[in-house]
Each structure stands twice: as structure tokens, then as C-alpha cells.
Design a protein around this motif. Structure first.
Motif, PDB file in Angstrom:
ATOM      1  N   GLU A  64       1.174   9.880  -7.948  1.00  9.43           N
ATOM      2  CA  GLU A  64       1.616   8.824  -7.036  1.00  9.43           C
ATOM      3  C   GLU A  64       3.126   8.663  -7.073  1.00  9.43           C
ATOM      4  O   GLU A  64       3.788   8.551  -6.044  1.00  9.43           O
ATOM      5  CB  GLU A  64       0.962   7.493  -7.410  1.00  9.43           C
ATOM      6  CG  GLU A  64      -0.522   7.414  -7.159  1.00  9.43           C
ATOM      7  CD  GLU A  64      -1.052   6.018  -7.466  1.00  9.43           C
ATOM      8  OE1 GLU A  64      -0.554   5.060  -6.845  1.00  9.43           O
ATOM      9  OE2 GLU A  64      -1.920   5.891  -8.341  1.00  9.43           O
ATOM     10  N   TYR A  68       5.804   9.162  -3.881  1.00  5.42           N
ATOM     11  CA  TYR A  68       6.766   8.160  -3.432  1.00  5.42           C
ATOM     12  C   TYR A  68       8.203   8.649  -3.584  1.00  5.42           C
ATOM     13  O   TYR A  68       9.082   8.287  -2.781  1.00  5.42           O
ATOM     14  CB  TYR A  68       6.557   6.853  -4.191  1.00  5.42           C
ATOM     15  CG  TYR A  68       5.371   6.062  -3.689  1.00  5.42           C
ATOM     16  CD1 TYR A  68       5.378   5.484  -2.422  1.00  5.42           C
ATOM     17  CD2 TYR A  68       4.224   5.896  -4.480  1.00  5.42           C
ATOM     18  CE1 TYR A  68       4.281   4.766  -1.954  1.00  5.42           C
ATOM     19  CE2 TYR A  68       3.131   5.184  -4.014  1.00  5.42           C
ATOM     20  CZ  TYR A  68       3.169   4.625  -2.751  1.00  5.42           C
ATOM     21  OH  TYR A  68       2.077   3.908  -2.277  1.00  5.42           O
ATOM     22  N   VAL A  83       2.744   7.346   2.848  1.00  7.98           N
ATOM     23  CA  VAL A  83       2.157   7.871   1.619  1.00  7.98           C
ATOM     24  C   VAL A  83       0.668   7.555   1.595  1.00  7.98           C
ATOM     25  O   VAL A  83       0.262   6.410   1.795  1.00  7.98           O
ATOM     26  CB  VAL A  83       2.840   7.284   0.370  1.00  7.98           C
ATOM     27  CG1 VAL A  83       2.100   7.712  -0.902  1.00  7.98           C
ATOM     28  CG2 VAL A  83       4.299   7.737   0.294  1.00  7.98           C
ATOM     29  N   ALA A 303       5.428   2.871  -6.394  1.00  8.49           N
ATOM     30  CA  ALA A 303       6.381   2.872  -5.283  1.00  8.49           C
ATOM     31  C   ALA A 303       7.704   2.240  -5.685  1.00  8.49           C
ATOM     32  O   ALA A 303       8.783   2.742  -5.353  1.00  8.49           O
ATOM     33  CB  ALA A 303       5.787   2.136  -4.083  1.00  8.49           C
ATOM     34  N   SER A 307      11.305   4.095  -6.053  1.00  3.23           N
ATOM     35  CA  SER A 307      12.432   3.593  -5.259  1.00  3.23           C
ATOM     36  C   SER A 307      13.655   3.333  -6.129  1.00  3.23           C
ATOM     37  O   SER A 307      14.792   3.660  -5.752  1.00  3.23           O
ATOM     38  CB  SER A 307      12.019   2.307  -4.527  1.00  3.23           C
ATOM     39  OG  SER A 307      13.106   1.775  -3.796  1.00  3.23           O
TER      40      SER A 307
END
Length: 320
Positions: A64, A68, A83, A303, A307
Motif C-alpha cells: 500500500e 501511494y 489508488v 497514504a 505523502s
């Protein structure tokens, strides 16, 4: 997550045969070997318009995070991204890639090559990448540059053991392995790249093989409390950093390279997608990926963690 032994055991039990792969255990790729093998437009170039892509992932946290990371960098370069995380095991997300449900997915080089070309025996990063490009192309897929980050099997010891016996590579175990116990899931005792390779390639014969359940926690505990002196642990396992473990360098590549590598549908990939993906791969090493996995294990959102890393590395804006 991974294609190698521990992963096969863990993911079979969890119904998640996916791919993954310490920095010290992973070979560094040659930069000049990482050229694209992608579908081009009529003028010989990738489409220049950003385009759009759905980035999928396998069903474990590291996958995951990677989805991202690559999606976020592409978005910063004008690509319309979405996503689709937690798709499942490799057969599921590769089927989604084939039918167009997704357009890209972060993968692991050795595992993907084994999936696309099961008889290939390449081990070192650049040796895996070359046939991977060809195998992907034959199935209308394209791989962009791979990262130095790997999620691969390692033979790992405690810091105390490494210092006591002056260990930095697997070969350093040869004079003292007869006094030590190796812990790993049972199949490592017989698979070609496990105990047989340790003995044949490195001349490392352990005093005892201790069969452990395919659980990171069980293996870590066994290593910490002295039940075993060395263990098969994945290179991005947070325990390596948390407990100061030392992963021994696999100089002879008995474990296939598992470099992080994005794979795209050839009809989806554009120049901005490739450029953004390459920028992520150029900055992502094993230690950094392990830290991201640790942050998510400590309660972070994949996420958000991704980021933050993109911003720290200047990848939240267009790359040239």
C-alpha cells in the motif's frame, strides 16, 4: 509480499501470495542497466500527455505504501491517479492489470520475474532486471526503473553476534557456523536457495537448523532470546532497525534480488508517469522503505506516510 521462502510460507497461510522484499543484504543496482522497455508512440517517444492511471497494490501495508508513493509522485506531475489498495495476492492484481481494472502496480523484481518466467534463474539486481523487461514486454507490460530498495530474504544476526565474530557478510559465517543455530521456516532447509546454497556456495554449515513458524514476531523473539543465533528475516522488517539486528551481505546472491519496481500496462504508460516513477525509485532505498513500514506499523496511515516521504524528498512537485 515476497516470492522467497519465508514469504511463501507466510502468504500461503494468509492467502496472500504477493511479492516483496537491511540495506546491507541488498546488492546495489547499476544505474546504466536501468533503461526503459516501454511502448512508444509513432515518433518513437512515450506519450507526452500525463494521462491517467489506477495504481493497485497487494494486500499488505508495504505494498500500500508503495502504491501511494508512486501514485503521489505521478499526481504531482499532472497524472490523474487513483489508488486501488488491498487487491489481494499476485494472481489477483496481475489479473486486474491484464483486464485493465488497474494500470500499474508496484512489484518486486525477482518475484515478478519468477511469475512471468518461472524457469529464469537470475539472482543479482541487474541480471534480474534485463529478462524481466523482456518477459514483461511479451505480455504487453512495461517496467520502469527499479529502486535500490529490496524486500528480500536475509541471513540476520544480533549486533552482539556480529561484533563477537566480526560478521558483515554471509561468507564470514564459514569458520564459526558449526557453533551456531539457524532459525527459519522449515522449507529453507531443503529449497535450493536455502541451506543447500549456504553450504554449497558459501561453505556455511550451521550446527543446527531450528524450524520456526513463518511469523516475523516468532523469528525476532527467537533471535533476541538466543534460541537461534541467525535467522531468515526480510530486509524491510522493522525489527532490524528496532533491535539493531545486522543483516549479512549476500555477496553471491543465493537469494534472488527483490528490488521494488513499478509495472505498467504498456498502453497506459506515459512519459510523465515514467519520469515520476523513476524519481521515486532513484530515492527509495531499503532503509527508507523499512522506516516507512515501521511508521505504518506504529499506527500511521499508508497514504499519509507516503505523502510525507514524497514531500521530504521533493517529489510532491513536478520533476524535470
Amino acid at each position: 509480499m515476497r516470492s522467497s521462502l519465508t514469504a511463501a510460507c507466510v502468504l500461503a497461510l494468509a492467502c496472500a501470495l504477493s511479492a516483496c522484499g537491511a540495506g546491507g543484504s541488498s546488492s546495489q543496482p547499476d544505474a546504466d542497466s536501468r533503461t526503459h522497455d516501454v511502448t512508444t508512440s509513432a515518433d518513437g517517444q512515450l506519450p507526452s500527455k500525463p494521462g491517467s492511471v489506477v495504481v493497485g497494490s497487494a494486500d499488505f501495508p508495504e505494498a500500500e505504501i508503495l502504491a501511494y508513493l508512486y501514485a503521489g509522485a505521478m499526481k504531482a506531475n499532472g497524472v490523474k491517479t487513483e489508488v486501488h489498495a488491498d487487491i489481494g495476492e499476485r494472481t489477483a492484481y496481475m489479473a486486474a492489470l491484464k483486464d485493465g481494472s488497474i494500470g500499474a502496480v508496484p512489484e518486486y523484481s525477482g518475484a515478478l520475474l519468477n511469475y512471468l518466467s518461472p524457469d529464469n534463474e537470475a539472482r543479482a539486481p541487474k541480471d534480474v532486471y534485463a529478462p524481466l523487461r523482456s518477459a514483461a514486454s511479451r505480455q504487453d507490460l512495461s517496467v520502469t526503473d527499479y529502486a535500490t530498495a529490496q524486500d528480500a530474504d536475509t541471513i540476520t544476526v544480533t549486533k552482539e553476534t556480529a561484533e563477537k565474530y566480526h560478521l558483515s557478510s554471509i561468507g564470514d559465517l564459514k569458520p564459526i557456523a558449526g557453533k551456531l543455530k539457524l532459525g527459519a521456516p522449515a522449507p529453507l532447509q531443503t529449497v535450493s536457495y536455502g541451506v543447500p546454497a549456504l553450504e554449497k556456495v558459501y561453505g556455511v554449515a550451521f550446527k543446527q537448523f531450528v524450524s520456526l513458524s513463518p511469523s516475523g514476531t516468532i523469528t525476532q523473539t527467537a533471535l533476541r532470546n538466543g534460541t537461534v543465533d541467525a535467522a531468515d528475516i526480510f530486509s524491510t522488517d522493522p525489527a532490524i532497525s528496532h533491535y539493531g539486528f545486522v543483516s549479512l551481505e549476500d555477496t553471491q546472491h543465493i537469494f534472488a534480488a527483490q528490488n521494488v519496481v513499478p509495472v505498467f500496462r504498456r498502453d497506459v504508460l506515459t512519459e510523465p508517469m515514467a519520469r515520476a516513477s523513476d524519481a521515486v525509485s532513484a530515492r527509495l532505498d531499503t532503509a527508507a522503505l523499512r522506516q516507512l513500514v515501521t511508521e505504518v506499523a506504529d499506527g500511521g496511515d499508508p497514504a499519509t506516510v507516503a505523502s510525507h516521504w514524497l514531500k521530504q524528498n521533493g517529489l510532491d512537485s513536478p520533476v524535470s
